[in-house]
Scaffold this active site. Structure first.
Site, mmCIF file in Angstrom:
data_model
loop_
_atom_site.group_PDB
_atom_site.id
_atom_site.type_symbol
_atom_site.label_atom_id
_atom_site.label_comp_id
_atom_site.label_asym_id
_atom_site.label_seq_id
_atom_site.Cartn_x
_atom_site.Cartn_y
_atom_site.Cartn_z
ATOM 1 N N HIS A 185 34.791 -7.213 -24.171
ATOM 2 C CA HIS A 185 33.923 -8.289 -24.650
ATOM 3 C C HIS A 185 32.619 -7.718 -25.188
ATOM 4 O O HIS A 185 32.007 -6.848 -24.567
ATOM 5 C CB HIS A 185 33.644 -9.270 -23.501
ATOM 6 C CG HIS A 185 32.859 -10.478 -23.907
ATOM 7 N ND1 HIS A 185 33.263 -11.339 -24.904
ATOM 8 C CD2 HIS A 185 31.666 -10.971 -23.443
ATOM 9 C CE1 HIS A 185 32.384 -12.316 -25.038
ATOM 10 N NE2 HIS A 185 31.408 -12.116 -24.171
ATOM 11 N N ASP A 211 25.370 -14.068 -25.323
ATOM 12 C CA ASP A 211 26.795 -13.927 -25.035
ATOM 13 C C ASP A 211 27.511 -15.158 -25.576
ATOM 14 O O ASP A 211 27.190 -16.286 -25.197
ATOM 15 C CB ASP A 211 27.000 -13.798 -23.521
ATOM 16 C CG ASP A 211 28.463 -13.592 -23.128
ATOM 17 O OD1 ASP A 211 29.350 -13.779 -23.978
ATOM 18 O OD2 ASP A 211 28.714 -13.256 -21.962
ATOM 19 N N CYS A 263 34.494 -12.380 -30.231
ATOM 20 C CA CYS A 263 33.199 -12.021 -29.623
ATOM 21 C C CYS A 263 32.424 -11.028 -30.485
ATOM 22 O O CYS A 263 31.204 -11.134 -30.637
ATOM 23 C CB CYS A 263 33.396 -11.470 -28.214
ATOM 24 S SG CYS A 263 34.516 -10.055 -28.110
#
Length: 276
Positions: A167, A184, A235
């Protein structure tokens, strides 16, 4: 003769009226066109650009070097660029070339972009690879003025890509607003990252300027008001677009998940042309 003179005057009036209405129609069309035109960050690729991207992403010869970014000494091969296909995770090479292109964009047009530094994807891994998860000595030479061409401490924002195994996230040393920020796309938090960067900021300022700076008043912010990821593979795209938009002057994060497929193609196009 008198009749012709009257007609001439009347015709002149009608011609003037026609010209006036024609001018108004042109102005209206131009305004409508401006309204309908997409923003710069969403400009559609031309047919030629779409073809170039499609050929690169479907290249059968994956070993061929498509383009080389000389300043960062990174080759983008047919295999490397495959990570920009829909459903793939971004790799270090593509991210690092794109971040280098953002720096070059800023230098071309400083009026539109903040003065920034873009660390590559290896910086944070190196910084935390030591006793207690911190090793300033391993990265202190990354930011000499001779190497960068500018003082790191003069930058308004410093971007730090964070890789958490599968990630990508982003941290920002935001000198402009006196904040350490964590972004995030899955809305996660990590206090350790911001604590490490706080410590790094103090050590970096001391090493390069000789000053002991006080950052005790700086906020540690986990940014929640941001575009969110709705799948398991975008991501990296969200991370580099956070960087892209946060390095602009007066630009909000006005994109969403629906733009990611377009951003993949546009990123491929910009890398192939070596210009963001």
């Amino acid at each position: 003769n008198s009749k012709l003179k009257d007609l001439s005057i009347e015709i002149g009036i009608y011609v003037t009226i026609c010209q006036m209405f024609s001018s108004l129609r042109t102005q209206k069309t131009e305004k409508d066109s401006e309204k309908e035109a997409p923003p710069e960050w969403l400009t559609p690729l031309t047919e030629q650009e779409e073809t170039s991207v499609r050929n690169a992403l479907s290249s059968s010869n994956r070993r061929i070097v498509l383009v080389t970014h000389k300043n960062s000494n990174i080759d983008i091969t047919g295999e490397t660029i495959q990570c920009l296909r829909q459903g793939s995770w971004l790799n270090d090479e593509v991210i690092n070339v794109y971040l280098a292109l953002l720096k070059e964009r800023e230098m071309r047009d400083p009026g539109k972009f903040l003065k920034c530094h873009f660390f590559n994807t290896f910086f944070f891994r190196k910084l935390v690879n030591g006793n207690g998860g911190y090793n300033f000595q391993s990265v202190k030479r990354w930011t000499t003025r001779r190497k960068l061409g500018y003082f790191l401490w003069d930058c308004e924002k410093i971007f730090v890509p964070i890789h958490k195994e599968v990630h990508w996230c982003l941290a920002i040393i935001n000198k402009k607003e006196k904040k350490f920020q964590y972004l995030d796309s899955l809305r996660g938090t990590d206090r350790h990252v911001l604590n490490v960067l706080s410590r790094y900021t103090v050590d970096e300022a001391k090493d390069k300027t000789g000053q002991d700076i006080d950052i005790s008043s700086w906020e540690h912010e986990f940014v929640s008001d941001l575009p969110a990821q709705e799948n398991g593979f975008d991501c990296g795209m969200f991370m580099i677009k956070y960087v892209d938009f946060h390095s602009r002057r007066d630009a909000g994060l006005c994109f969403s998940q629906e733009h990611m497929e377009y951003f993949r193609r546009r990123t491929a196009k910009e890398i192939l042309e070596l210009i963001a």
